[in-house]
Design an enzyme around this catalytic site. Structure first.
Site, PDB file in Angstrom:
ATOM      1  N   GLU A 114       0.848  -1.200   0.000  1.00 26.68           N
ATOM      2  CA  GLU A 114       0.000   0.000   0.000  1.00 26.68           C
ATOM      3  C   GLU A 114       0.875   1.239   0.000  1.00 26.68           C
ATOM      4  OE1 GLU A 114      -2.235  -0.294   3.645  1.00 26.68           O
ATOM      5  OE2 GLU A 114      -2.840  -2.333   3.132  1.00 26.68           O
ATOM      6  N   LYS A 116       2.164   4.582   1.596  1.00 27.72           N
ATOM      7  CA  LYS A 116       2.266   5.060   2.977  1.00 27.72           C
ATOM      8  C   LYS A 116       1.891   6.546   2.960  1.00 27.72           C
ATOM      9  CE  LYS A 116       5.215   4.877   7.016  1.00 27.72           C
ATOM     10  NZ  LYS A 116       5.143   6.260   7.420  1.00 27.72           N
ATOM     11  N   ASP A 118       1.312  10.174   4.141  1.00 24.69           N
ATOM     12  CA  ASP A 118       2.034  10.977   5.120  1.00 24.69           C
ATOM     13  C   ASP A 118       1.068  11.951   5.804  1.00 24.69           C
ATOM     14  OD1 ASP A 118       4.062  11.960   6.592  1.00 24.69           O
ATOM     15  OD2 ASP A 118       5.045  13.050   4.968  1.00 24.69           O
ATOM     16  N   TYR A 229      -6.707   1.963   6.552  1.00 28.31           N
ATOM     17  CA  TYR A 229      -5.817   0.923   6.048  1.00 28.31           C
ATOM     18  C   TYR A 229      -5.841  -0.380   6.842  1.00 28.31           C
ATOM     19  CZ  TYR A 229      -2.828   3.332   9.442  1.00 28.31           C
ATOM     20  OH  TYR A 229      -2.347   3.934  10.563  1.00 28.31           O
ATOM     21  N   LYS A 317      10.666   3.217   2.783  1.00 31.06           N
ATOM     22  CA  LYS A 317      10.551   4.661   2.659  1.00 31.06           C
ATOM     23  C   LYS A 317      11.424   5.193   1.521  1.00 31.06           C
ATOM     24  CE  LYS A 317      10.014   6.928   6.538  1.00 31.06           C
ATOM     25  NZ  LYS A 317       9.140   7.791   7.309  1.00 31.06           N
ATOM     26  N   CYS A 411      12.594  48.215   8.424  1.00 33.66           N
ATOM     27  CA  CYS A 411      11.648  47.491   7.564  1.00 33.66           C
ATOM     28  C   CYS A 411      12.063  47.725   6.113  1.00 33.66           C
ATOM     29  CB  CYS A 411      10.237  48.008   7.816  1.00 33.66           C
ATOM     30  SG  CYS A 411       9.069  47.455   6.584  1.00 33.66           S
ATOM     31  N   CYS A 414       9.056  50.226   4.512  1.00 37.42           N
ATOM     32  CA  CYS A 414       8.773  51.604   4.940  1.00 37.42           C
ATOM     33  C   CYS A 414       9.983  52.251   5.609  1.00 37.42           C
ATOM     34  CB  CYS A 414       7.581  51.632   5.884  1.00 37.42           C
ATOM     35  SG  CYS A 414       7.954  50.893   7.480  1.00 37.42           S
ATOM     36  N   CYS A 427       7.771  44.966  12.192  1.00 36.17           N
ATOM     37  CA  CYS A 427       7.646  46.384  11.868  1.00 36.17           C
ATOM     38  C   CYS A 427       6.281  46.810  12.427  1.00 36.17           C
ATOM     39  CB  CYS A 427       7.668  46.556  10.342  1.00 36.17           C
ATOM     40  SG  CYS A 427       7.043  48.154   9.806  1.00 36.17           S
ATOM     41  N   CYS A 432       2.989  51.332   7.012  1.00 40.41           N
ATOM     42  CA  CYS A 432       3.925  50.611   6.140  1.00 40.41           C
ATOM     43  C   CYS A 432       3.161  50.057   4.939  1.00 40.41           C
ATOM     44  CB  CYS A 432       4.569  49.480   6.943  1.00 40.41           C
ATOM     45  SG  CYS A 432       5.582  48.399   5.946  1.00 40.41           S
TER      46      CYS A 432
HETATM   47  S1  IVH Z   1      -0.207   0.024   8.721  1.00 42.14           S
HETATM   48  C1  IVH Z   1       0.856  -1.958  12.717  1.00 42.14           C
HETATM   49  N1  IVH Z   1      -0.621   1.194   6.419  1.00 42.14           N
HETATM   50  O1  IVH Z   1       2.549   5.064   8.903  1.00 42.14           O
HETATM   51  C2  IVH Z   1       0.800  -1.389  11.377  1.00 42.14           C
HETATM   52  N2  IVH Z   1       0.297   2.508   8.167  1.00 42.14           N
HETATM   53  O2  IVH Z   1       4.021   3.602  11.752  1.00 42.14           O
HETATM   54  C3  IVH Z   1      -0.084  -0.218  11.346  1.00 42.14           C
HETATM   55  N3  IVH Z   1       0.642   4.851   7.573  1.00 42.14           N
HETATM   56  O3  IVH Z   1       1.689   6.719  11.373  1.00 42.14           O
HETATM   57  C4  IVH Z   1       0.171   0.721  10.278  1.00 42.14           C
HETATM   58  N4  IVH Z   1      -0.115   4.729   5.508  1.00 42.14           N
HETATM   59  O4  IVH Z   1      -0.525   5.784  10.365  1.00 42.14           O
HETATM   60  C5  IVH Z   1      -0.175   1.342   7.678  1.00 42.14           C
HETATM   61  N5  IVH Z   1      -1.111   2.089   4.333  1.00 42.14           N
HETATM   62  C6  IVH Z   1      -0.666   2.243   5.578  1.00 42.14           C
HETATM   63  C7  IVH Z   1      -0.201   3.487   6.065  1.00 42.14           C
HETATM   64  C8  IVH Z   1       0.275   3.564   7.370  1.00 42.14           C
HETATM   65  C9  IVH Z   1       0.392   5.530   6.443  1.00 42.14           C
HETATM   66  C10 IVH Z   1       1.232   5.464   8.786  1.00 42.14           C
HETATM   67  C11 IVH Z   1       0.614   5.059  10.068  1.00 42.14           C
HETATM   68  C12 IVH Z   1       1.702   5.366  11.061  1.00 42.14           C
HETATM   69  C13 IVH Z   1       2.929   5.050  10.263  1.00 42.14           C
HETATM   70  C14 IVH Z   1       3.439   3.677  10.563  1.00 42.14           C
END
Ligand code: IVH
Length: 679
Positions: A114, A116, A118, A229, A317, A411, A414, A427, A432
């Site tokens: 999947e 990840k 952010d 997820y 990552k 500034c 001004c 300022c 200004c």
């Molecule tokens: S699974 C025990 N799947 O990444 C496993 N986490 O530490 C539970 N995150 O902040 C996490 N996308 O919220 C999983 N597709 C995804 C994710 C995901 C983002 C985040 C999660 C946590 C960090 C993992």
């Protein structure tokens, strides 16, 4: 209770939930916004007449109207673990070998890969398919209860949307990530810049900040989204594979990021991970890697977890993209409230699919801390940040010709003296022009006086050519002033004049907001306009008087008094007055500040037609609190049949006593004028 009413309410709720799903989850609306609003209004009216039928999962409760007074801590039934991270393909292969070793020589392992996301990890607790509570991850064992704010996130169904109710288990916990899409992040930061507020460094911080706001009205205005997820707690034995879990989560009506893939071995996992390294930059949200999970839940059980992370998952990552470029110069910008911010002007360089030519330096201390000099080669990064940052100076490339940056004593616009306030330089000159420009931009912006066609380029020209000095001068603009400007035809000049004229009749809360008082945003402006009715009354208020208003704190109160005591400001307001700008409340009823919010209720005796729990839910949904005993802090005692000793005590303490009828009237008042503009 009239059976027909109950049926009508349920029908409306089902219909609204159906359209919610079409709109928010499937992105395929079938009705117009107006038709949707009519459905919602119908339900609100019915619930206004029968408040005892309001349930926490009703679509009308999506925005619980009132602020929460802080966050309580929630213990997670199952800890929210983190995942082991790697940046290397080799370690992903080791992860696969380790699993196979632990399972003693099984064949290939199936994985689900999947994106990840952010954002911010949250967990959602559903009972019988109804959303009960949502909390942040916190330390993994305990998080903050952010239910009220999560209720404003339209992706989260307040009730599971699946057609087959029998499939819904009694308790079900769903975990996921709350995120703010890139576009919304940029919009929010632009608004904050115009309002002279500090900007969020990246969408993740913006999402986290929005989720932790004490005022859910503001959270509701930040379009947060969810990707679910996984399940947290659920009854054992329900599912066999992770992919099945994702499908069920979708059935329940929660969005799952669509890019997950079932891979039959680690090679396929790796090639899928690599395929996203660049593609992720085309998405509308931030992705900082991939999550690789074993598909079989039986294998999850066999592998178990360490105290920190499950052994069946690993996140791969991506290295944040970095580029090297040169600092050509450091410019100083002045915000609406006079804050000076340094910005590095860079030799343009390609980074994560865009050309980067500027980077924020946040504040002057940062220049010193990172020892940044003009002419330096620096590494710039967009690690989840949409605004690039200077990560470090590449000192090896110094030639000795680099120049130290000197703190501005004046500034840049001004030339007035500037003063240090914490890490910021300020300022304070109200005349200004840099501030004037920002203030005017804010004045005409959508949330304030909403004057269409009044863009930044126009403001630049008008101020630079000394045609206007402050926002009140907008109302003195003549046709001739406008047509003489660049790119301004006769038709647009006339349209603009019409828009300016029209804005004179804006309601008071818009004007209060438009004035640009520090710490007073749209919501506070609404509260003030309700309370004072006219700008004159607000201008005369003292700090003490302001502080007594629910939702106006000491900092806000001081800002307001300081603002109106400035003689320049008084002159500007006089100009607005002379030009006929409305300074009074026009519509009182569009947004109600509930008189239940923040109030403490105690119940005694039995109230026909309600259970104790129902009364508690009604009060809580409107932002009130229910306590078990009467004290000096109790605002209302609701008295039913055969009241106990609480009644006597309340009488002695002078607590307001409400009969069932009085209680119902109070609720009606609060429910029948919904907060339309935040839905
Ligand atoms: S699974 C025990 N799947 O990444 C496993 N986490 O530490 C539970 N995150 O902040 C996490 N996308 O919220 C999983 N597709 C995804 C994710 C995901 C983002 C985040 C999660 C946590 C960090 C993992």
């Amino acid at each position: 209770m009239n059976k027909k009413v109950i049926e009508k309410i349920e029908k409306l709720r089902t219909k609204i939930r159906y359209h919610d799903r079409k709109y928010y989850v499937e992105n395929k609306p079938e009705i117009t916004d107006y038709e949707y609003d009519q459905l919602l209004k119908g339900l609100q009216e019915l619930e206004g007449d029968y408040p005892q039928l309001i349930t926490p999962d009703s679509p009308t409760q999506r925005v619980s109207g009132e602020p929460i007074s802080g966050f309580t801590s929630v213990e997670h039934r199952i800890p929210m673990l983190s995942i082991e991270n790697t940046y290397s393909e080799g370690e992903l292969r080791e992860f696969d070998s380790r699993i196979r070793r632990m399972l003693k020589g099984v064949g290939e392992i199936e994985y689900v890969v999947e994106l990840k996301i952010d954002g911010v990890a949250i967990t959602l607790w559903y009972e019988n398919g109804v959303f009960i509570r949502g909390s942040t991850r916190g330390d993994g064992l305990k998080g903050d209860d952010v239910t009220t704010n999560l209720r404003t996130v339209k992706d989260i169904p307040l009730r599971f949307l699946c057609a087959d109710d029998k499939k819904v288990p009694p308790v079900m916990e769903i975990r996921g990530e709350i995120y703010l899409p890139n576009k919304e992040f940029q919009r929010l930061n632009q608004e904050r810049e115009e309002a002279g507020e500090t900007q969020f460094a990246n969408p993740r911080n913006a999402a986290a900040g929005s989720l932790k706001l004490l005022d859910p009205h503001i959270t509701a205005k930040r379009p947060l989204h969810l990707f679910a997820y996984a399940f947290g707690y659920y009854e054992d034995g329900m599912f066999k594979s992770h992919i099945e879990c994702l499908e069920i989560i979708k059935d329940f009506g929660l969005p799952v990021d669509p890019h997950y893939k079932l891979c039959s071995d680690i090679d396929e996992v790796i090639s899928y991970c690599n395929s996203w390294e660049d593609k992720r930059n085309d998405l509308e949200y931030q992705v900082d890697g991939m999550v690789v999970k074993v598909n079989s839940l039986e294998v999850h059980d066999k592998l178990g977890s360490t105290s920190k992370a499950p052994r069946w998952a690993m996140s791969y990552k991506y290295h944040p993209e970095e580029a090297t470029t040169k600092i050509e110069s450091i410019k100083v910008q002045v915000g609406k409230t006079g804050t000076l911010t340094p910005v590095a002007e860079l030799t343009p360089v390609q980074l994560s699919g865009t050309t980067v030519s500027r980077a924020t330096l946040h504040n002057f201390d940062e220049i010193e801390r990172k020892d940044i000099r003009i002419g330096d080669y620096v590494a710039v990064q967009k690690a989840g940040e949409i605004i690039p940052q200077v990560v470090k100076v590449i000192k090896k490339r110094r030639t000795g010709n680099e120049k130290l940056f000197h703190l501005p004593g004046r500034c840049p616009v001004c030339k007035d003296d500037v003063f240090k306030e914490e890490v910021y330089l300020k300022c304070y000159n109200p005349l200004c022009t840099a501030q004037a420009k920002r203030r005017i931009m804010y004045f005409v912006s959508r949330n304030a006086m909403d004057i269409e066609g009044f863009g930044p380029a126009l403001i630049e020209q008008l101020v630079d050519k000394n045609i206007i000095e402050d926002y009140a001068d907008i109302y003195s603009l003549r046709f001739d002033d406008l047509v003489s400007l660049d790119r301004m035809g006769e038709k647009s000049a006339q349209n603009l004049l019409n828009a300016i004229e029209e804005s004179k009749d804006r309601d008071l809360h818009r004007l209060i907001c438009a004035l640009g008082i520090q710490n007073i945003g749209t919501h506070a402006a609404e509260v003030l306009s309700k309370h004072f009715d006219t700008l004159d009354k607000l201008m005369k208020a003292s700090v003490e008087e302001l502080e007594e208003i629910y939702e106006i704190g000491n900092i806000m109160a001081k800002s307001i008094v300081k603002f109106f005591s400035n003689n320049q400001i008084k002159k500007v307001i006089d100009k607005l007055k002379t030009k006929g700008v409305n300074l009074k409340v026009i519509h009182k009823g569009t947004k109600t500040v509930s008189n239940i919010a923040g109030k403490s209720f105690v119940i005694t005796g039995t109230l026909n037609g309600y259970t104790r729990k129902e009364i508690e839910d009604i009060v809580k949904n409107l932002g009130g609190k229910v306590s078990s005993s009467v004290s000096g802090k109790t605002d209302f005692l609701i008295v039913g049949e055969s009241p106990g000793s609480k009644l006597e005590l309340a009488k002695r303490l002078g607590t307001t006593i409400l009969s069932k009828k009085e209680f119902e009237d109070l609720i009606k008042k609060n429910v029948s004028s919904p907060c339309k503009n935040i839905m």
